[in-house]
Design a protein around this motif. Structure first.
Motif, mmCIF file in Angstrom:
data_model
loop_
_atom_site.group_PDB
_atom_site.id
_atom_site.type_symbol
_atom_site.label_atom_id
_atom_site.label_comp_id
_atom_site.label_asym_id
_atom_site.label_seq_id
_atom_site.Cartn_x
_atom_site.Cartn_y
_atom_site.Cartn_z
ATOM 1 N N ARG A 253 0.670 -1.247 0.311
ATOM 2 C CA ARG A 253 0.163 -0.300 -0.047
ATOM 3 C C ARG A 253 0.820 1.317 -0.502
ATOM 4 O O ARG A 253 0.552 2.245 -0.631
ATOM 5 C CB ARG A 253 -1.152 -0.096 0.755
ATOM 6 C CG ARG A 253 -2.091 -0.883 1.239
ATOM 7 C CD ARG A 253 -3.075 -0.125 2.517
ATOM 8 N NE ARG A 253 -2.491 -1.128 3.761
ATOM 9 C CZ ARG A 253 -2.475 -1.716 4.313
ATOM 10 N NH1 ARG A 253 -3.179 -2.858 4.112
ATOM 11 N NH2 ARG A 253 -1.867 -1.905 5.436
ATOM 12 N N ALA B 154 2.091 1.970 -3.192
ATOM 13 C CA ALA B 154 1.244 2.392 -4.251
ATOM 14 C C ALA B 154 0.815 4.044 -4.125
ATOM 15 O O ALA B 154 0.885 4.951 -4.905
ATOM 16 C CB ALA B 154 -0.344 1.148 -4.242
ATOM 17 N N ARG C 60 0.564 6.742 -6.841
ATOM 18 C CA ARG C 60 -0.110 7.692 -6.984
ATOM 19 C C ARG C 60 -0.282 8.631 -6.868
ATOM 20 O O ARG C 60 -0.765 10.180 -7.227
ATOM 21 C CB ARG C 60 -1.432 6.975 -5.728
ATOM 22 C CG ARG C 60 -2.911 8.254 -6.178
ATOM 23 C CD ARG C 60 -3.404 7.810 -4.420
ATOM 24 N NE ARG C 60 -3.324 7.822 -3.357
ATOM 25 C CZ ARG C 60 -3.155 8.375 -2.023
ATOM 26 N NH1 ARG C 60 -3.983 7.403 -2.196
ATOM 27 N NH2 ARG C 60 -2.575 9.066 -1.260
ATOM 28 N N ASN D 42 2.949 -1.104 -9.384
ATOM 29 C CA ASN D 42 1.542 -2.084 -9.928
ATOM 30 C C ASN D 42 1.211 -0.543 -9.880
ATOM 31 O O ASN D 42 0.060 -0.547 -11.206
ATOM 32 C CB ASN D 42 1.147 -3.077 -8.378
ATOM 33 C CG ASN D 42 1.996 -4.210 -8.557
ATOM 34 O OD1 ASN D 42 2.174 -4.539 -9.585
ATOM 35 N ND2 ASN D 42 1.418 -4.961 -7.288
ATOM 36 N N GLU D 43 0.726 0.117 -9.396
ATOM 37 C CA GLU D 43 0.214 1.251 -9.341
ATOM 38 C C GLU D 43 0.927 2.068 -10.681
ATOM 39 O O GLU D 43 -0.150 3.044 -10.882
ATOM 40 C CB GLU D 43 0.036 2.433 -7.966
ATOM 41 C CG GLU D 43 -0.636 3.252 -7.773
ATOM 42 C CD GLU D 43 -2.144 3.561 -8.134
ATOM 43 O OE1 GLU D 43 -2.754 4.627 -8.434
ATOM 44 O OE2 GLU D 43 -2.795 2.084 -7.726
ATOM 45 N N SER D 44 2.047 2.561 -10.152
ATOM 46 C CA SER D 44 2.492 3.496 -11.536
ATOM 47 C C SER D 44 2.505 2.887 -13.023
ATOM 48 O O SER D 44 2.624 3.717 -14.298
ATOM 49 C CB SER D 44 3.420 3.741 -11.540
ATOM 50 O OG SER D 44 4.843 2.974 -11.393
#
Length: 474
Positions: free
Chosen positions: A260, A263, A267, A297-299
């Motif tokens: 998290r 991420a 974000r 994973n987020e980017s």
């Protein structure tokens, strides 16, 4: 730092305590110890130096040397423990995790009226666990003694005691900076810093002690000696860095928090309109890797391990006593995957940037291996204050911290009046700090996670978290 583990059981528990203690080896590198109680033999104790060999090697013959239906073990990054103490409270074994900042004052106060003495080390220093026991022994019960000791100590003390009847007494520090959890099995109970240690041994979660809570454990019962206090300040660094990935503190898993956290960093960079040309995202292994996975994973950037740590012979680069040796070992452990480095733009996430000495070596190694650019992200804010509550840092001065040193270079001591601005990457001072560190370490860019981001990733109210190393708030 350090960690402890104990079991009180209806049957011999030496093997389980051996494995449970060994599962705390990531928390300390200096001493390992075990104590056991057997009705026929009484209390027994063994301590070994683990600086050059792991706990499991030093204690591999423990089953021939000790036996018992109740036992405790300790991994320590400071003094030898557990200690065997004979006092007005009886004979018992004791170990602690934490730090006593006012030790000299407490020793002088104790010696002024007791007429007693301590076993002194070179330079006159006293084993903190022996001092803790001396404070506890000033009262007529363990409950009163532990309360008195914790109230007297400036610092932190979580305590595990093995009495000469097989009873365990466990006490979490006054504001719960460190975890103490209880596991239950049909033959008894386990006490542990790391929750996964007893889960691997067939125990199930029973309870997590609250701040300042004290309990006594027998194989068939838990007795609360002191109810938990209201104030809680659990260390945020448990999740960011030194907690083991499989552990859960206050209901929050370490590995999941790190995903998290990464991420959230990605974000927030998207929200600022930042979109770097990155070939691969990677972690500075090992604790930076899950943060990097969350970031990737987020980017939407590819995750890759551009270098691997060779750990079979030197599992931990901070084991050698000198910084020069630690840096040498850290560099020797890094094995490049050149296909993932040469002519590539790389972004790495580290769990934190403290002094920066090993990180400088890592970046130089990456450029020597052919990297086009190396961007760096820290999974926590700039560290502005050396921890005064837990004995997990070798720092002896705030000026050992890279953020503090750079601020001093930029603005002199006046800069220390503006630490909040330097922490914030949106301010002029914050940008100056990041540019200066980039120049020193040859980063193509640098950013730190925000304090708000760390708190969001942990998921607990910020009033329950200790964030002293980042903002100086107690």
């Amino acid at each position: 730092m350090g960690g402890f583990f104990g079991i009180t059981s209806k049957q011999d528990c030496m093997a389980d305590v051996f494995f449970g203690t060994d599962y705390h080896s990531h928390l300390g590198t200096r001493r390992g110890g075990m104590a056991a109680y057997d009705p026929e033999i009484g209390l027994q104790r063994k301590i070994h130096n683990i600086e050059n060999a792991p706990f499991r090697t030093r204690f591999e013959r423990i089953f021939e040397e000790m036996e018992g239906c109740a036992a405790i073990g300790c991994i320590s990054d400071s003094e030898p423990q557990p200690l065997l103490i004979r006092s007005n409270l009886g004979t018992y074994a004791i170990c602690m995790i934490g730090i006593i900042n006012n030790a000299d004052a407490l020793i002088d106060q104790y010696l002024s009226f007791s007429g007693g003495h301590f076993d002194a080390k070179t330079g006159g220093q006293v084993n903190a666990t022996e001092l803790l026991a001396a404070l506890i022994n000033q009262k007529s019960s363990f409950e009163e003694g532990i309360r008195f000791a914790q109230k007297s100590i400036d610092g932190t003390a979580s305590i595990l005691i093995l009495k000469d009847d097989g009873t365990l007494i466990a006490a979490r520090d006054r504001v719960g900076r460190l975890p103490v959890t209880i596991g239950r099995r049909e033959d008894g109970y386990a006490v542990s810093f790391e929750s996964f240690a007893y889960e691997k041994l067939g125990f199930v979660f029973e309870k997590e002690l609250g701040p300042g809570e004290i309990v006594a454990l027998r194989p068939d019962a838990i007795t609360q000696l002191k109810a938990p206090g209201e104030k809680k300040r659990i260390c945020s660094f448990l999740w960011s860095y030194y907690g083991y990935p499989t552990s859960t503190y206050e209901g929050v898993n370490v590995e999941a928090m790190r995903y998290r956290n990464g991420a959230i960093m990605a974000r927030d960079e998207k929200a600022r309109g930042e979109d770097l040309d990155i070939d691969y995202v990677g972690g500075v292994p090992d604790s930076g890797t899950p943060h990097a996975i969350g970031y990737a994973n987020e980017s939407g950037k590819h995750f890759a391990r551009a270098f691997i740590k060779y750990t079979p012979t030197w599992a931990r680069s901070f084991m050698p006593p000198t910084q020069v040796d630690r840096d040498k070992i850290a560099k020797m452990k890094q094995i490049p995957v050149k296909e993932l480095i040469e002519d590539k733009n790389l972004l790495f996430v580290d769990d934190s940037i403290v002094r920066g000495t090993q990180l400088r070596e890592t970046v130089e190694f990456l450029y020597e291996s052919g990297a086009k650019s190396v961007h760096m992200r820290s999974a926590c804010p700039p560290i502005m204050f050396g921890c005064k509550y837990l004995n997990f840092s070798r720092a002896t001065s705030d000026l050992e911290l890279i953020a503090r040193r750079v601020i001093l270079e930029l603005e002199g001591e006046e800069g220390f009046s503006h630490l909040e601005e330097y922490s914030d990457g949106a301010t002029e001072r914050g940008q100056a700090l990041r540019r200066a560190i980039c120049e020193k370490f040859h980063f193509a860019s640098l950013e730190f996670q925000t304090l708000e981001g760390v708190v969001e990733a942990i998921g607990l109210p910020d009033c329950e978290l200790c964030t002293y190393c980042w903002n100086g708030k107690e």
